[in-house]
Design a protein around this motif. Sequence first.
Motif, PDB file in Angstrom:
ATOM      1  N   MET A   1      17.656  -4.171  57.815  1.00 23.89           N
ATOM      2  CA  MET A   1      18.721  -5.241  57.278  1.00 23.89           C
ATOM      3  C   MET A   1      18.756  -5.251  55.770  1.00 23.89           C
ATOM      4  SD  MET A   1      20.522  -7.989  58.288  1.00 23.89           S
ATOM      5  CE  MET A   1      19.854  -8.425  59.784  1.00 23.89           C
ATOM      6  N   GLY A   2      17.806  -4.897  54.858  1.00 24.76           N
ATOM      7  CA  GLY A   2      17.723  -4.896  53.671  1.00 24.76           C
ATOM      8  C   GLY A   2      18.505  -3.690  53.147  1.00 24.76           C
ATOM      9  N   ASP A   3      18.349  -2.412  53.874  1.00 29.33           N
ATOM     10  CA  ASP A   3      19.091  -1.391  53.496  1.00 29.33           C
ATOM     11  C   ASP A   3      20.570  -1.616  53.889  1.00 29.33           C
ATOM     12  OD1 ASP A   3      16.683  -0.204  52.817  1.00 29.33           O
ATOM     13  OD2 ASP A   3      16.328   0.754  54.615  1.00 29.33           O
ATOM     14  N   LEU A   4      21.002  -2.177  54.996  1.00 29.93           N
ATOM     15  CA  LEU A   4      22.306  -2.412  55.319  1.00 29.93           C
ATOM     16  C   LEU A   4      22.799  -3.046  54.457  1.00 29.93           C
ATOM     17  CD1 LEU A   4      22.143  -2.798  59.242  1.00 29.93           C
ATOM     18  CD2 LEU A   4      23.174  -0.792  57.969  1.00 29.93           C
ATOM     19  N   HIS A   5      22.455  -4.284  54.014  1.00 27.23           N
ATOM     20  CA  HIS A   5      22.775  -5.069  52.982  1.00 27.23           C
ATOM     21  C   HIS A   5      23.030  -4.734  51.869  1.00 27.23           C
ATOM     22  CE1 HIS A   5      23.289  -9.172  51.016  1.00 27.23           C
ATOM     23  NE2 HIS A   5      22.597  -8.858  50.048  1.00 27.23           N
ATOM     24  N   ARG A   6      22.202  -3.847  51.063  1.00 24.25           N
ATOM     25  CA  ARG A   6      22.514  -2.764  49.742  1.00 24.25           C
ATOM     26  C   ARG A   6      23.779  -1.981  50.074  1.00 24.25           C
ATOM     27  NH1 ARG A   6      16.926  -4.070  49.631  1.00 24.25           N
ATOM     28  NH2 ARG A   6      16.401  -2.188  50.931  1.00 24.25           N
ATOM     29  N   LEU A   7      23.564  -1.086  51.192  1.00 24.34           N
ATOM     30  CA  LEU A   7      24.539  -0.120  51.343  1.00 24.34           C
ATOM     31  C   LEU A   7      26.077  -0.645  51.386  1.00 24.34           C
ATOM     32  CD1 LEU A   7      24.907   2.661  52.345  1.00 24.34           C
ATOM     33  CD2 LEU A   7      24.872   2.182  54.627  1.00 24.34           C
ATOM     34  N   ALA A   8      26.136  -1.834  52.219  1.00 30.26           N
ATOM     35  CA  ALA A   8      27.607  -2.667  52.265  1.00 30.26           C
ATOM     36  C   ALA A   8      27.760  -3.081  50.921  1.00 30.26           C
ATOM     37  CB  ALA A   8      27.338  -3.744  53.263  1.00 30.26           C
ATOM     38  N   GLY A   9      26.948  -3.535  50.212  1.00 34.07           N
ATOM     39  CA  GLY A   9      27.112  -3.988  48.763  1.00 34.07           C
ATOM     40  C   GLY A   9      27.587  -3.045  47.822  1.00 34.07           C
ATOM     41  N   LEU A  10      26.894  -2.011  48.120  1.00 30.92           N
ATOM     42  CA  LEU A  10      27.561  -0.811  47.029  1.00 30.92           C
ATOM     43  C   LEU A  10      28.602  -0.214  47.462  1.00 30.92           C
ATOM     44  CD1 LEU A  10      26.631   1.471  44.931  1.00 30.92           C
ATOM     45  CD2 LEU A  10      25.552   2.978  46.885  1.00 30.92           C
ATOM     46  N   TRP A  11      28.929  -0.082  48.733  1.00 33.57           N
ATOM     47  CA  TRP A  11      30.414   0.505  49.032  1.00 33.57           C
ATOM     48  C   TRP A  11      31.507  -0.483  48.883  1.00 33.57           C
ATOM     49  CZ3 TRP A  11      31.645   5.501  49.249  1.00 33.57           C
ATOM     50  CH2 TRP A  11      30.519   6.491  49.232  1.00 33.57           C
ATOM     51  N   SER A  12      31.183  -1.760  49.105  1.00 34.44           N
ATOM     52  CA  SER A  12      32.157  -2.869  48.672  1.00 34.44           C
ATOM     53  C   SER A  12      32.275  -3.321  47.510  1.00 34.44           C
ATOM     54  CB  SER A  12      31.530  -3.974  49.533  1.00 34.44           C
ATOM     55  OG  SER A  12      31.521  -3.719  51.054  1.00 34.44           O
ATOM     56  N   LEU A  13      31.909  -2.877  46.259  1.00 37.08           N
ATOM     57  CA  LEU A  13      31.764  -3.055  45.143  1.00 37.08           C
ATOM     58  C   LEU A  13      33.067  -3.292  44.478  1.00 37.08           C
ATOM     59  CD1 LEU A  13      29.816  -4.223  42.830  1.00 37.08           C
ATOM     60  CD2 LEU A  13      29.776  -1.897  42.089  1.00 37.08           C
ATOM     61  N   TRP A  14      33.934  -2.208  44.775  1.00 34.41           N
ATOM     62  CA  TRP A  14      35.236  -2.234  44.322  1.00 34.41           C
ATOM     63  C   TRP A  14      36.121  -3.460  44.656  1.00 34.41           C
ATOM     64  CZ3 TRP A  14      39.236  -1.831  47.558  1.00 34.41           C
ATOM     65  CH2 TRP A  14      39.039  -1.368  48.833  1.00 34.41           C
ATOM     66  N   PHE A  15      35.898  -3.555  46.178  1.00 33.31           N
ATOM     67  CA  PHE A  15      36.685  -4.486  46.870  1.00 33.31           C
ATOM     68  C   PHE A  15      35.847  -5.953  46.424  1.00 33.31           C
ATOM     69  CE2 PHE A  15      37.242  -7.334  50.578  1.00 33.31           C
ATOM     70  CZ  PHE A  15      38.519  -7.177  50.867  1.00 33.31           C
ATOM     71  N   GLY A 157      29.382  -9.809  56.609  1.00 30.48           N
ATOM     72  CA  GLY A 157      28.138  -9.229  57.079  1.00 30.48           C
ATOM     73  C   GLY A 157      27.084  -9.406  55.861  1.00 30.48           C
ATOM     74  N   MET A 158      27.559  -8.973  54.697  1.00 32.88           N
ATOM     75  CA  MET A 158      26.606  -9.263  53.324  1.00 32.88           C
ATOM     76  C   MET A 158      26.104 -10.421  53.196  1.00 32.88           C
ATOM     77  SD  MET A 158      28.434  -6.746  50.972  1.00 32.88           S
ATOM     78  CE  MET A 158      27.353  -7.437  49.300  1.00 32.88           C
ATOM     79  N   ALA A 159      27.120 -11.625  53.747  1.00 34.81           N
ATOM     80  CA  ALA A 159      26.821 -13.024  53.519  1.00 34.81           C
ATOM     81  C   ALA A 159      25.679 -13.280  54.325  1.00 34.81           C
ATOM     82  CB  ALA A 159      28.015 -13.867  53.610  1.00 34.81           C
ATOM     83  N   ALA A 160      25.907 -12.910  55.539  1.00 37.17           N
ATOM     84  CA  ALA A 160      25.183 -13.285  56.708  1.00 37.17           C
ATOM     85  C   ALA A 160      23.615 -12.561  56.689  1.00 37.17           C
ATOM     86  CB  ALA A 160      25.662 -12.922  58.356  1.00 37.17           C
ATOM     87  N   SER A 161      23.528 -11.263  56.300  1.00 35.07           N
ATOM     88  CA  SER A 161      22.489 -10.293  55.981  1.00 35.07           C
ATOM     89  C   SER A 161      21.687 -11.111  54.908  1.00 35.07           C
ATOM     90  CB  SER A 161      22.680  -9.141  55.890  1.00 35.07           C
ATOM     91  OG  SER A 161      23.441  -8.821  54.839  1.00 35.07           O
ATOM     92  N   GLY A 162      22.508 -11.360  53.651  1.00 37.78           N
ATOM     93  CA  GLY A 162      21.712 -11.982  52.604  1.00 37.78           C
ATOM     94  C   GLY A 162      21.152 -13.351  52.926  1.00 37.78           C
ATOM     95  N   ALA A 163      21.944 -14.122  53.493  1.00 36.83           N
ATOM     96  CA  ALA A 163      21.246 -15.415  54.110  1.00 36.83           C
ATOM     97  C   ALA A 163      19.729 -15.254  54.768  1.00 36.83           C
ATOM     98  CB  ALA A 163      22.280 -16.079  54.730  1.00 36.83           C
ATOM     99  N   TYR A 164      19.830 -14.207  55.738  1.00 37.96           N
ATOM    100  CA  TYR A 164      18.727 -14.038  56.551  1.00 37.96           C
ATOM    101  C   TYR A 164      17.784 -13.297  55.915  1.00 37.96           C
ATOM    102  CZ  TYR A 164      15.990 -11.530  59.942  1.00 37.96           C
ATOM    103  OH  TYR A 164      14.867 -11.020  60.711  1.00 37.96           O
ATOM    104  N   THR A 170      11.698 -16.649  51.820  1.00 37.09           N
ATOM    105  CA  THR A 170      11.404 -18.006  51.711  1.00 37.09           C
ATOM    106  C   THR A 170      10.454 -18.597  52.374  1.00 37.09           C
ATOM    107  OG1 THR A 170      13.784 -18.511  50.815  1.00 37.09           O
ATOM    108  CG2 THR A 170      12.335 -20.432  51.160  1.00 37.09           C
ATOM    109  N   ARG A 171      10.460 -18.110  53.842  1.00 40.93           N
ATOM    110  CA  ARG A 171       9.641 -18.596  54.861  1.00 40.93           C
ATOM    111  C   ARG A 171       8.119 -18.059  54.253  1.00 40.93           C
ATOM    112  NH1 ARG A 171      10.522 -16.834  60.792  1.00 40.93           N
ATOM    113  NH2 ARG A 171      10.047 -14.971  59.872  1.00 40.93           N
ATOM    114  N   GLU A 172       8.280 -16.788  53.967  1.00 40.34           N
ATOM    115  CA  GLU A 172       6.767 -16.052  53.807  1.00 40.34           C
ATOM    116  C   GLU A 172       6.221 -16.732  52.687  1.00 40.34           C
ATOM    117  OE1 GLU A 172       8.055 -11.936  53.605  1.00 40.34           O
ATOM    118  OE2 GLU A 172       8.089 -11.360  55.471  1.00 40.34           O
ATOM    119  N   ALA A 173       6.926 -16.830  51.426  1.00 41.62           N
ATOM    120  CA  ALA A 173       6.633 -17.515  50.113  1.00 41.62           C
ATOM    121  C   ALA A 173       5.840 -19.070  50.440  1.00 41.62           C
ATOM    122  CB  ALA A 173       7.699 -17.876  49.142  1.00 41.62           C
ATOM    123  N   PHE A 174       6.655 -19.947  51.300  1.00 42.90           N
ATOM    124  CA  PHE A 174       6.197 -21.123  51.876  1.00 42.90           C
ATOM    125  C   PHE A 174       4.846 -20.915  52.389  1.00 42.90           C
ATOM    126  CE2 PHE A 174      10.171 -23.719  51.533  1.00 42.90           C
ATOM    127  CZ  PHE A 174      10.429 -23.544  50.267  1.00 42.90           C
TER     128      PHE A 174
END
Length: 208
Positions: A1-15, A157-164, A170-174
């Motif tokens: 999930m983290g890899d997909l989040h960063r990949l989408a963010g990188l390629w969507s930066l111009w957008f 997708g980035m918003a959903a994956s980022g929230a996840y 947060t759950r792990e930290a708590f």
Amino acid sequence: MGDLHRLAGLWSLWFVVTIGLTSVWYFVERAGVGLETPPPAATVTEAPLDINGATIRGWVERTEAEMPGLAVNAVFLPYSPGDPTVVQGQWRAILVRERANAAFFDPVTGALLRIRAAHEMGVGERIVHTADPLHFGTFGGLTIKLIWVLFGLFLIGMAASGAYIYAKRTREAFSTYGPFKPLDYLGTWKWPSIAVVTVVPLYFFILW
């Protein structure tokens, strides 16, 4: 999930930059900063009731004579006394919205009041008319529209994956440190910050 989040963010930066900058402009425009030249005033009286297809065709033909090669896409009749008739279309400019190029007519006298050409505008006014095509992806054909749809889905997708990802961390930290312990680095701002990020959204959600 983290890899997909960063990949989408990188390629969507111009957008993201494109959507972000145009959105900032919409905020500035909504705040009352207008750079668009207002339309000219027509005769302040009720619009004539005998406007017909021939009348509109005459306005279009006069506009095409003044702006050779104009691709007319709309004719707007006056909404209230003092409003002009507007013939608009695309002409000699790229990345401008449909109403950037226009001819304004007095609906009562039939006089041509003004020609507005996008390629003759100053930088500020040109930006006003360029924001819409860039934000909505309407400056090209189906291919451009599909690209905008695709990268729009990436942002969702980035918003959903980022929230996840945030919820999981947060759950792990708590579970490790206890509720709100990871926020101790905020010092005296810890509880005010918690109040702001919970009460303020809740307040606007209720008022919505």
